[in-house]
Scaffold this motif. Sequence first.
Motif, mmCIF file in Angstrom:
data_model
loop_
_atom_site.group_PDB
_atom_site.id
_atom_site.type_symbol
_atom_site.label_atom_id
_atom_site.label_comp_id
_atom_site.label_asym_id
_atom_site.label_seq_id
_atom_site.Cartn_x
_atom_site.Cartn_y
_atom_site.Cartn_z
ATOM 1 N N LEU A 1 0.817 -1.217 0.000
ATOM 2 C CA LEU A 1 0.000 0.000 0.000
ATOM 3 C C LEU A 1 0.854 1.272 0.000
ATOM 4 C CD1 LEU A 1 -2.679 -1.103 2.626
ATOM 5 C CD2 LEU A 1 -2.913 -1.064 0.127
ATOM 6 N N LEU A 2 2.150 1.131 0.266
ATOM 7 C CA LEU A 2 3.061 2.279 0.298
ATOM 8 C C LEU A 2 3.571 2.591 -1.097
ATOM 9 C CD1 LEU A 2 5.266 1.278 3.392
ATOM 10 C CD2 LEU A 2 3.291 2.818 3.375
ATOM 11 N N SER A 3 3.926 3.837 -1.305
ATOM 12 C CA SER A 3 4.593 4.204 -2.559
ATOM 13 C C SER A 3 6.013 3.633 -2.519
ATOM 14 C CB SER A 3 4.644 5.729 -2.710
ATOM 15 O OG SER A 3 5.536 6.270 -1.742
ATOM 16 N N ASP A 4 6.677 3.661 -3.646
ATOM 17 C CA ASP A 4 8.054 3.166 -3.680
ATOM 18 C C ASP A 4 8.950 3.977 -2.752
ATOM 19 O OD1 ASP A 4 7.303 1.214 -5.456
ATOM 20 O OD2 ASP A 4 8.165 2.196 -7.231
ATOM 21 N N ALA A 5 8.753 5.287 -2.702
ATOM 22 C CA ALA A 5 9.553 6.143 -1.817
ATOM 23 C C ALA A 5 9.297 5.793 -0.350
ATOM 24 C CB ALA A 5 9.243 7.620 -2.079
ATOM 25 N N GLN A 6 8.025 5.576 -0.017
ATOM 26 C CA GLN A 6 7.685 5.211 1.355
ATOM 27 C C GLN A 6 8.268 3.832 1.707
ATOM 28 O OE1 GLN A 6 3.440 5.532 0.767
ATOM 29 N NE2 GLN A 6 3.301 7.306 2.164
ATOM 30 N N ALA A 7 8.166 2.885 0.796
ATOM 31 C CA ALA A 7 8.709 1.548 1.031
ATOM 32 C C ALA A 7 10.226 1.592 1.200
ATOM 33 C CB ALA A 7 8.325 0.610 -0.107
ATOM 34 N N GLY A 8 10.888 2.437 0.423
ATOM 35 C CA GLY A 8 12.339 2.603 0.572
ATOM 36 C C GLY A 8 12.697 3.171 1.931
ATOM 37 N N MET A 9 11.937 4.175 2.376
ATOM 38 C CA MET A 9 12.165 4.755 3.694
ATOM 39 C C MET A 9 11.931 3.699 4.777
ATOM 40 S SD MET A 9 13.121 7.257 5.565
ATOM 41 C CE MET A 9 13.290 8.485 4.298
ATOM 42 N N LEU A 10 10.892 2.897 4.591
ATOM 43 C CA LEU A 10 10.566 1.853 5.562
ATOM 44 C C LEU A 10 11.697 0.842 5.685
ATOM 45 C CD1 LEU A 10 8.590 0.321 7.434
ATOM 46 C CD2 LEU A 10 7.713 -0.816 5.376
ATOM 47 N N ILE A 11 12.201 0.359 4.568
ATOM 48 C CA ILE A 11 13.245 -0.663 4.622
ATOM 49 C C ILE A 11 14.523 -0.106 5.242
ATOM 50 C CG2 ILE A 11 14.241 -0.404 2.318
ATOM 51 C CD1 ILE A 11 13.450 -3.747 3.918
ATOM 52 N N LYS A 12 14.854 1.143 4.943
ATOM 53 C CA LYS A 12 16.021 1.767 5.561
ATOM 54 C C LYS A 12 15.823 1.891 7.071
ATOM 55 C CE LYS A 12 17.774 4.484 1.693
ATOM 56 N NZ LYS A 12 18.116 5.839 1.213
ATOM 57 N N ALA A 13 14.633 2.271 7.475
ATOM 58 C CA ALA A 13 14.347 2.419 8.902
ATOM 59 C C ALA A 13 14.427 1.069 9.610
ATOM 60 C CB ALA A 13 12.963 3.043 9.104
ATOM 61 N N LEU A 14 13.935 0.012 8.958
ATOM 62 C CA LEU A 14 13.977 -1.316 9.567
ATOM 63 C C LEU A 14 15.419 -1.809 9.753
ATOM 64 C CD1 LEU A 14 10.978 -3.009 7.745
ATOM 65 C CD2 LEU A 14 11.094 -2.324 10.155
#
Length: 120
Positions: free
Chosen positions: A20-33
């Motif tokens: 459900l996240l945009s690619d930018a949001q998903a990238g931020m998420l994976i970096k945060a994880l």
Amino acid sequence: MHNTQKGFLLYKDQGKQVELLSDAQAGMLIKALYRFASGEELPTMEDGMTKMCFAFIASQIERDADAYDQKCKQMSDNARKGAKANAGNCKQKQANATNCEQLQANEGNTDTDTVTDTDT
């Protein structure tokens, strides 16, 4: 976060929310994880959806890490108990070996001396 682990798990069922996240949001998420799992400072997440996805995935990572730590502790305790029991068995085996050697020495002595005294 637990830095003793070399990795962390992501689960397939989490993918439904990540999709459900945009690619930018998903990238931020994976970096945060990755930063979270490494114990590093988290990046700033601007939107609520990314924060929400991060929160539930990070909670699962923590649960997995706690279970891993508990399993390691249990295995360490079991190894310690096993080593202690094995040390006791070694002492018992050494005592038994000494007794066995004594029995073998006694069995090897089959000499029977017969003394006959004759008085004249």
